[in-house]
Design a protein around this motif. Structure first.
Motif, PDB file in Angstrom:
ATOM      1  N   ARG A  48      43.583  39.393  44.085  1.00 38.63           N
ATOM      2  CA  ARG A  48      43.129  40.266  45.168  1.00 38.63           C
ATOM      3  C   ARG A  48      44.235  41.174  45.720  1.00 38.63           C
ATOM      4  O   ARG A  48      43.973  42.031  46.560  1.00 38.63           O
ATOM      5  CB  ARG A  48      42.575  39.429  46.319  1.00 38.63           C
ATOM      6  CG  ARG A  48      41.398  38.571  45.913  1.00 38.63           C
ATOM      7  CD  ARG A  48      40.914  37.754  47.076  1.00 38.63           C
ATOM      8  NE  ARG A  48      40.075  36.664  46.628  1.00 38.63           N
ATOM      9  CZ  ARG A  48      39.702  35.660  47.391  1.00 38.63           C
ATOM     10  NH1 ARG A  48      40.083  35.602  48.649  1.00 38.63           N
ATOM     11  NH2 ARG A  48      38.937  34.700  46.909  1.00 38.63           N
ATOM     12  N   THR A  50      46.539  44.121  46.328  1.00 39.80           N
ATOM     13  CA  THR A  50      46.374  45.547  46.048  1.00 39.80           C
ATOM     14  C   THR A  50      47.622  46.362  46.387  1.00 39.80           C
ATOM     15  O   THR A  50      47.649  47.561  46.129  1.00 39.80           O
ATOM     16  CB  THR A  50      45.182  46.117  46.843  1.00 39.80           C
ATOM     17  OG1 THR A  50      45.420  45.921  48.238  1.00 39.80           O
ATOM     18  CG2 THR A  50      43.885  45.438  46.424  1.00 39.80           C
ATOM     19  N   LYS A  81      50.367  42.982  38.304  1.00 41.97           N
ATOM     20  CA  LYS A  81      50.593  43.438  39.679  1.00 41.97           C
ATOM     21  C   LYS A  81      51.983  44.055  39.801  1.00 41.97           C
ATOM     22  O   LYS A  81      52.926  43.665  39.112  1.00 41.97           O
ATOM     23  CB  LYS A  81      50.452  42.288  40.677  1.00 41.97           C
ATOM     24  CG  LYS A  81      49.079  41.637  40.681  1.00 41.97           C
ATOM     25  CD  LYS A  81      48.006  42.607  41.122  1.00 41.97           C
ATOM     26  CE  LYS A  81      46.643  41.947  41.160  1.00 41.97           C
ATOM     27  NZ  LYS A  81      45.604  42.865  41.619  1.00 41.97           N
TER      28      LYS A  81
END
Length: 118
Positions: A48, A50, A81
């Motif tokens: 999740r 961002t 990421k």
């Protein structure tokens, strides 16, 4: 800095006080309270993320075992990421002032780059 991303997976590496904090805080061991440990399992929620992440850790930390850093970096890489990481040859609380200065300078530079502040 010195984060815990998986209480259950790193509990065996924690020092005595870290084990007491973890088991008491979760109301039992991972085997006794898997549903509670699942709620604090940050690794499972890293998909999740961002925003860019900065992760720093002491290489001989046993309060927040260094295995947390390894697991987090592996997970962030696997998810693709954006992150920066740095380790220090210290434990949970840095004793070498140069390492503390470096850590906070990196944090300030990271915030400046990504938030335009500091």
């Amino acid at each position: 800095m010195r984060g815990i991303y998986s209480e259950a997976k790193t509990l065996p590496y924690a020092d005595r006080l870290g084990k007491i904090f973890t088991i008491t805080g979760h109301g039992g061991t991972p085997e006794e309270r898997p549903e509670i440990y699942a709620k604090s399992e940050t690794l499972d929620r890293m998909d999740r993320i961002t925003a860019p992440v900065l992760i720093m850790h002491g290489e001989v930390d046993v309060r927040a075992p260094f295995e947390n850093f390894t697991l987090a970096v592996e997970r962030l890489e696997a998810l693709g990421k954006e992150f920066e990481s740095k380790t220090y040859p210290e434990g949970h609380g840095f004793r070498d002032p140069a390492n503390s200065v470096d850590m906070y300078a990196r944090l300030q530079a990271f915030f400046t780059r990504h938030l335009g502040i500091c």
